[in-house]
Enzyme design. Structure first.
Site, PDB file in Angstrom:
ATOM      1  N   SER A 299       0.867  -1.534  -0.431  1.00 48.91           N
ATOM      2  CA  SER A 299      -0.027  -0.202  -0.175  1.00 48.91           C
ATOM      3  C   SER A 299       0.876   1.530   0.020  1.00 48.91           C
ATOM      4  O   SER A 299       0.246   2.413  -0.719  1.00 48.91           O
ATOM      5  CB  SER A 299      -0.659  -0.005   1.133  1.00 48.91           C
ATOM      6  N   HIS A 357       1.128   4.748   4.687  1.00 52.59           N
ATOM      7  CA  HIS A 357       0.290   5.373   3.264  1.00 52.59           C
ATOM      8  C   HIS A 357       0.662   6.601   3.082  1.00 52.59           C
ATOM      9  O   HIS A 357       0.727   7.534   2.229  1.00 52.59           O
ATOM     10  CB  HIS A 357      -1.311   5.153   3.669  1.00 52.59           C
TER      11      HIS A 357
END
Length: 405
Positions: A299, A357
């Site tokens: 991610s 992230h």
């Protein structure tokens, strides 16, 4: 049982910290205390390392039990623990008093201590070194690709001429695969290898005998003994199929735009560097907040790709796969994702690694705005040095022939 009082042998035989069946609760607690503090065979460094990794193992074992994984049996260690009898010379109250008054592990590695943040020195050096090597290798890769393009063109012409003379085969599987491959864009061809690597690692998680190595090298946690290699390997690691499928779908969707914008060599350098940088940001966040736990997944690197494309093309229209009728601009999508991850980091949400992230998104925005000019466009001296080494075996030979070459 406090996590800082678990001896190494007991932890290996009973990673969850639970007492064995049939042993009374109070006797088990006194036995562990005496074993942890009185036995000379358990060094303090080992106890400190075990207490630091206990939370990681406990969370992973709980996850594996929910997923149906089987724990590998550790019979030799269990026998070793059962053979050792607790010494009968000290009472329970004395053991508890000694356990609470010992300052060695009561103050071990707090999140704000210099010693705790000192563990980030090696990951920081690894992040800087790996990022430099990634972009240097990408520059060399691009140089070799350009150098061999003329030869490849001649080879393609000869192959086309021979293909016309050779009789055509119908139903050839290899030919159909080649046709499918040629229909893919340059970006889709580039990320196919990344998707294949993620699929292989996902299958390795399903092998019970490999779970110990997978936890050690394919999950990133600043409390673990192995710090540097998981920063890269965890980028290709996924527990669940849904997690991997969602990440790979987003990567496949943005691959064409990203590779056409950066080129395949620069894209690979950015992707691999983003995986390491986002993991390092996760390390810093966990050290600062004290919320330790394993992290894995692509991610962080995918957020870099998404942020780079959305920053370069803010007016592009995007849609959700299950709701194609609702469209929004890339700039609004990036703002919403960054806002959600910021809220998750501040509020302590644990469903995603929001620090990774945010680190990936910030790196993607920075690279499009400033990094491309600072790093990729200044690669010419390095490429010239490689050209001299590649062509004449050293930078000092050849004299003025380098200009004609």
């Amino acid at each position: 049982m406090p996590p800082g009082r678990l001896a190494g042998e007991v932890f290996q035989s009973c990673p969850t910290g639970r007492r064995p069946r049939g042993r009374p609760r109070t006797r088990w607690r006194d036995y562990v205390s005496r074993l942890a503090w009185e036995r000379p065979v358990v060094p303090p460094d080992e106890m400190e390392e075990v207490s630091r990794e206990r939370e990681v193992w406990a969370s992973l074992l709980n996850f594996q039990q929910r997923r149906g994984f089987r724990k590998a049996s550790r019979k030799p260690e269990t026998k070793k623990v059962e053979e050792v009898q607790p010494p009968p010379t000290e009472s329970s109250e004395a053991a508890i008093h000694r356990r609470t008054s010992t300052p060695h592990l009561d103050q071990q590695a707090p999140s704000s201590s210099p010693r705790a943040f000192g563990r980030l020195v090696r990951p920081f050096v690894f992040t800087v070194g790996f990022t430099g090597c990634s972009f240097g290798s990408a520059a060399i890769w691009q140089y070799e690709s350009l150098k061999s393009r003329v030869q490849s063109y001649l080879n393609d012409m000869r192959a086309d001429w021979l293909e016309k003379l050779r009789p055509q085969k119908r139903g050839d599987v290899r030919k159909e695969i080649n046709q499918w491959w040629n229909r893919l864009s340059e970006g889709q061809k580039t990320v196919t290898g990344i998707i294949a690597a993620n699929a292989i690692v996902f299958c390795c998680w399903r092998v019970p005998s490999l779970q110990r190595s997978m936890i050690k090298y394919f999950t990133a946690n600043p409390a673990s003994k192995t710090l540097c290699s998981p920063m890269l390997l965890s980028t290709f690691s996924h527990f669940s199929f849904f997690h991997m499928a969602a990440n790979m779908y987003v990567l496949w969707s943005f691959s064409t735009s990203a590779v056409s914008m950066l080129g395949r060599e620069q894209f690979m350098a950015v992707y691999l560097s983003a995986g390491v940088i986002s993991t390092f940001v996760s390390y810093v966040s966990k050290m600062a907040t004290g919320r330790f736990g394993p992290s894995l997944g692509a991610s962080g690197a995918i957020m870099t790709v998404l942020a780079a494309v959305c920053t370069k093309m803010p007016e592009a229209k995007l849609a959700i796969i299950f709701l194609p009728m609702f469209t929004f601009t890339a700039a609004n999508a990036l703002k919403a994702i960054v806002a959600m991850d910021t809220a998750g980091l501040v509020l302590g949400w644990k469903f995603f690694d929001h620090a990774a992230h945010l680190g990936g998104a910030m790196f993607g925005i920075w690279y499009v705005l400033f990094g491309h000019e600072l790093i990729w466009k200044n690669r010419e001296p390095f490429v010239k040095l490689w050209h001299n080494l590649r062509s004449r075996g050293g930078p000092g030979r050849g004299g003025d022939q380098g200009g004609s070459a």
